[in-house]
Design a protein around this motif. Sequence first.
Motif, PDB file in Angstrom:
ATOM      1  N   ARG A   1       0.828  -1.208   0.000  1.00 32.41           N
ATOM      2  CA  ARG A   1       0.000   0.000   0.000  1.00 32.41           C
ATOM      3  C   ARG A   1       0.859   1.253   0.000  1.00 32.41           C
ATOM      4  O   ARG A   1       0.544   2.233  -0.683  1.00 32.41           O
ATOM      5  CB  ARG A   1      -0.938  -0.011   1.209  1.00 32.41           C
ATOM      6  CG  ARG A   1      -2.129  -0.934   1.078  1.00 32.41           C
ATOM      7  CD  ARG A   1      -3.166  -0.632   2.137  1.00 32.41           C
ATOM      8  NE  ARG A   1      -4.350  -1.458   1.979  1.00 32.41           N
ATOM      9  CZ  ARG A   1      -4.558  -2.617   2.590  1.00 32.41           C
ATOM     10  NH1 ARG A   1      -3.626  -3.089   3.420  1.00 32.41           N
ATOM     11  NH2 ARG A   1      -5.659  -3.303   2.398  1.00 32.41           N
ATOM     12  N   LEU A   2       1.938   1.254   0.779  1.00 35.07           N
ATOM     13  CA  LEU A   2       2.811   2.419   0.810  1.00 35.07           C
ATOM     14  C   LEU A   2       3.449   2.665  -0.561  1.00 35.07           C
ATOM     15  O   LEU A   2       3.430   3.794  -1.072  1.00 35.07           O
ATOM     16  CB  LEU A   2       3.904   2.217   1.865  1.00 35.07           C
ATOM     17  CG  LEU A   2       3.507   2.423   3.328  1.00 35.07           C
ATOM     18  CD1 LEU A   2       4.664   2.058   4.242  1.00 35.07           C
ATOM     19  CD2 LEU A   2       3.072   3.854   3.569  1.00 35.07           C
ATOM     20  N   VAL A   3       3.991   1.621  -1.146  1.00 36.49           N
ATOM     21  CA  VAL A   3       4.639   1.771  -2.453  1.00 36.49           C
ATOM     22  C   VAL A   3       3.617   2.154  -3.520  1.00 36.49           C
ATOM     23  O   VAL A   3       3.859   3.039  -4.358  1.00 36.49           O
ATOM     24  CB  VAL A   3       5.371   0.471  -2.834  1.00 36.49           C
ATOM     25  CG1 VAL A   3       5.924   0.558  -4.260  1.00 36.49           C
ATOM     26  CG2 VAL A   3       6.495   0.184  -1.847  1.00 36.49           C
ATOM     27  N   GLY A   4       2.437   1.503  -3.475  1.00 37.77           N
ATOM     28  CA  GLY A   4       1.407   1.811  -4.469  1.00 37.77           C
ATOM     29  C   GLY A   4       0.910   3.237  -4.365  1.00 37.77           C
ATOM     30  O   GLY A   4       0.698   3.919  -5.378  1.00 37.77           O
ATOM     31  N   SER A   5       0.728   3.715  -3.130  1.00 37.83           N
ATOM     32  CA  SER A   5       0.252   5.092  -2.965  1.00 37.83           C
ATOM     33  C   SER A   5       1.293   6.102  -3.414  1.00 37.83           C
ATOM     34  O   SER A   5       0.952   7.146  -3.998  1.00 37.83           O
ATOM     35  CB  SER A   5      -0.105   5.334  -1.490  1.00 37.83           C
ATOM     36  OG  SER A   5       1.049   5.191  -0.662  1.00 37.83           O
ATOM     37  N   LEU A   6       2.578   5.819  -3.194  1.00 40.01           N
ATOM     38  CA  LEU A   6       3.630   6.743  -3.617  1.00 40.01           C
ATOM     39  C   LEU A   6       3.824   6.737  -5.128  1.00 40.01           C
ATOM     40  O   LEU A   6       4.175   7.763  -5.717  1.00 40.01           O
ATOM     41  CB  LEU A   6       4.950   6.383  -2.921  1.00 40.01           C
ATOM     42  CG  LEU A   6       4.977   6.610  -1.405  1.00 40.01           C
ATOM     43  CD1 LEU A   6       6.290   6.095  -0.814  1.00 40.01           C
ATOM     44  CD2 LEU A   6       4.794   8.087  -1.074  1.00 40.01           C
ATOM     45  N   VAL A   7       3.588   5.572  -5.752  1.00 38.50           N
ATOM     46  CA  VAL A   7       3.780   5.475  -7.196  1.00 38.50           C
ATOM     47  C   VAL A   7       2.580   6.037  -7.946  1.00 38.50           C
ATOM     48  O   VAL A   7       2.722   6.832  -8.888  1.00 38.50           O
ATOM     49  CB  VAL A   7       4.050   4.009  -7.604  1.00 38.50           C
ATOM     50  CG1 VAL A   7       4.041   3.866  -9.128  1.00 38.50           C
ATOM     51  CG2 VAL A   7       5.382   3.538  -7.033  1.00 38.50           C
TER      52      VAL A   7
ATOM     53  N   THR B   1      -4.759   5.775   1.449  1.00 37.97           N
ATOM     54  CA  THR B   1      -3.959   4.585   1.150  1.00 37.97           C
ATOM     55  C   THR B   1      -2.617   4.626   1.874  1.00 37.97           C
ATOM     56  O   THR B   1      -2.132   3.608   2.389  1.00 37.97           O
ATOM     57  CB  THR B   1      -3.734   4.466  -0.363  1.00 37.97           C
ATOM     58  OG1 THR B   1      -4.990   4.519  -1.038  1.00 37.97           O
ATOM     59  CG2 THR B   1      -3.054   3.162  -0.701  1.00 37.97           C
ATOM     60  N   LEU B   2      -2.004   5.807   1.929  1.00 36.88           N
ATOM     61  CA  LEU B   2      -0.742   5.953   2.642  1.00 36.88           C
ATOM     62  C   LEU B   2      -0.911   5.673   4.128  1.00 36.88           C
ATOM     63  O   LEU B   2      -0.079   4.995   4.755  1.00 36.88           O
ATOM     64  CB  LEU B   2      -0.197   7.364   2.427  1.00 36.88           C
ATOM     65  CG  LEU B   2       1.222   7.636   2.936  1.00 36.88           C
ATOM     66  CD1 LEU B   2       2.238   6.835   2.124  1.00 36.88           C
ATOM     67  CD2 LEU B   2       1.535   9.124   2.872  1.00 36.88           C
ATOM     68  N   LEU B   3      -2.014   6.158   4.701  1.00 38.00           N
ATOM     69  CA  LEU B   3      -2.274   5.928   6.118  1.00 38.00           C
ATOM     70  C   LEU B   3      -2.537   4.449   6.395  1.00 38.00           C
ATOM     71  O   LEU B   3      -2.053   3.891   7.391  1.00 38.00           O
ATOM     72  CB  LEU B   3      -3.468   6.776   6.559  1.00 38.00           C
ATOM     73  CG  LEU B   3      -3.861   6.689   8.037  1.00 38.00           C
ATOM     74  CD1 LEU B   3      -2.706   7.177   8.908  1.00 38.00           C
ATOM     75  CD2 LEU B   3      -5.113   7.513   8.314  1.00 38.00           C
ATOM     76  N   GLN B   4      -3.301   3.800   5.520  1.00 33.01           N
ATOM     77  CA  GLN B   4      -3.558   2.376   5.690  1.00 33.01           C
ATOM     78  C   GLN B   4      -2.272   1.553   5.605  1.00 33.01           C
ATOM     79  O   GLN B   4      -2.060   0.616   6.385  1.00 33.01           O
ATOM     80  CB  GLN B   4      -4.556   1.897   4.630  1.00 33.01           C
ATOM     81  CG  GLN B   4      -5.976   2.387   4.852  1.00 33.01           C
ATOM     82  CD  GLN B   4      -6.903   1.961   3.730  1.00 33.01           C
ATOM     83  OE1 GLN B   4      -6.461   1.563   2.652  1.00 33.01           O
ATOM     84  NE2 GLN B   4      -8.201   2.052   3.963  1.00 33.01           N
ATOM     85  N   GLY B   5      -1.415   1.909   4.648  1.00 31.57           N
ATOM     86  CA  GLY B   5      -0.152   1.195   4.523  1.00 31.57           C
ATOM     87  C   GLY B   5       0.734   1.365   5.734  1.00 31.57           C
ATOM     88  O   GLY B   5       1.334   0.396   6.225  1.00 31.57           O
ATOM     89  N   ALA B   6       0.823   2.589   6.245  1.00 25.99           N
ATOM     90  CA  ALA B   6       1.649   2.837   7.427  1.00 25.99           C
ATOM     91  C   ALA B   6       1.086   2.120   8.647  1.00 25.99           C
ATOM     92  O   ALA B   6       1.839   1.573   9.471  1.00 25.99           O
ATOM     93  CB  ALA B   6       1.731   4.348   7.686  1.00 25.99           C
ATOM     94  N   PHE B   7      -0.254   2.088   8.766  1.00 29.35           N
ATOM     95  CA  PHE B   7      -0.882   1.417   9.898  1.00 29.35           C
ATOM     96  C   PHE B   7      -0.628  -0.091   9.847  1.00 29.35           C
ATOM     97  O   PHE B   7      -0.286  -0.716  10.855  1.00 29.35           O
ATOM     98  CB  PHE B   7      -2.382   1.699   9.889  1.00 29.35           C
ATOM     99  CG  PHE B   7      -3.122   1.138  11.062  1.00 29.35           C
ATOM    100  CD1 PHE B   7      -2.940   1.661  12.327  1.00 29.35           C
ATOM    101  CD2 PHE B   7      -4.002   0.078  10.895  1.00 29.35           C
ATOM    102  CE1 PHE B   7      -3.623   1.134  13.418  1.00 29.35           C
ATOM    103  CE2 PHE B   7      -4.678  -0.446  11.965  1.00 29.35           C
ATOM    104  CZ  PHE B   7      -4.489   0.074  13.236  1.00 29.35           C
ATOM    105  N   GLY B   8      -0.805  -0.705   8.663  1.00 25.75           N
ATOM    106  CA  GLY B   8      -0.543  -2.130   8.529  1.00 25.75           C
ATOM    107  C   GLY B   8       0.903  -2.478   8.795  1.00 25.75           C
ATOM    108  O   GLY B   8       1.215  -3.485   9.450  1.00 25.75           O
ATOM    109  N   LEU B   9       1.829  -1.645   8.285  1.00 23.88           N
ATOM    110  CA  LEU B   9       3.258  -1.871   8.518  1.00 23.88           C
ATOM    111  C   LEU B   9       3.593  -1.769  10.002  1.00 23.88           C
ATOM    112  O   LEU B   9       4.364  -2.585  10.536  1.00 23.88           O
ATOM    113  CB  LEU B   9       4.061  -0.856   7.719  1.00 23.88           C
ATOM    114  CG  LEU B   9       5.582  -1.047   7.676  1.00 23.88           C
ATOM    115  CD1 LEU B   9       5.934  -2.359   7.004  1.00 23.88           C
ATOM    116  CD2 LEU B   9       6.233   0.117   6.945  1.00 23.88           C
ATOM    117  N   LEU B  10       2.992  -0.802  10.692  1.00 18.22           N
ATOM    118  CA  LEU B  10       3.245  -0.628  12.116  1.00 18.22           C
ATOM    119  C   LEU B  10       2.733  -1.822  12.924  1.00 18.22           C
ATOM    120  O   LEU B  10       3.426  -2.320  13.829  1.00 18.22           O
ATOM    121  CB  LEU B  10       2.583   0.663  12.604  1.00 18.22           C
ATOM    122  CG  LEU B  10       2.721   0.974  14.100  1.00 18.22           C
ATOM    123  CD1 LEU B  10       4.188   1.144  14.469  1.00 18.22           C
ATOM    124  CD2 LEU B  10       1.923   2.211  14.467  1.00 18.22           C
TER     125      LEU B  10
END
Length: 210
Positions: free
Chosen positions: A119-125, A134-143
């Motif tokens: 999600r982090l990579v997809g949102s940045l790309v 999407t960035l928040l969801q990716g950071a939350f899942g990673l955390l």
Amino acid sequence: MAGPRNDRATSEARTVSRGFGWLALLGVILAAAGLVGLVYTGVATLTSMLLFGWLLLIGGVVGLLHAVQSRGTSFFWLGVVVAALNLAAGVVVIRRPDVAAEALTMFAALLFLTGGVFRLVGSLVVRGPQFALTLLQGAFGLLIGILVLAGWPSSSQYVIGCFFSLALLVDGLGLIATGIGGRRIVSLVQPEEHLKAAHRGQGGQDQSDN
């Protein structure tokens, strides 16, 4: 004619309202179980693993019966293998729920990690219209994945139970909202049906008088 129709509509409305009431009651039970599970996460983890093991056993038995019924076909051995794997996994989970909880906790942590990274990579790309979400969801899942892995294997004592209890709580609240909303809709619709039936009856009576 309006009387029997009116009574039947009232009876159907009461039946539907009673069904929504039972739905709300089920939601209360599930929500209460979820709250208790959040307090006693260790017990919730053990309970969820035992339920999972019994479900695997039941699924294995059912799959084996289906495989026996389909003997002589090309799916027979595939069904037997899948049923045997379910039975073996169910026995292992029931006999060693702590080890099974550790394995599932590791699997869940890896899922959170990989999902968060994608999600982090997809949102940045892509940088679409929902970039921030999407960035928040990716950071939350990673955390979450990092925290679970950092405390593994001791985190396996409460992670599965916490997820299971949260699922029960959310489902229970959803059923409560559906049940209460359904009863309100029925109570709002029922007076309108009564008025329509009364108008139809009054119109028929006026025509008979004329």
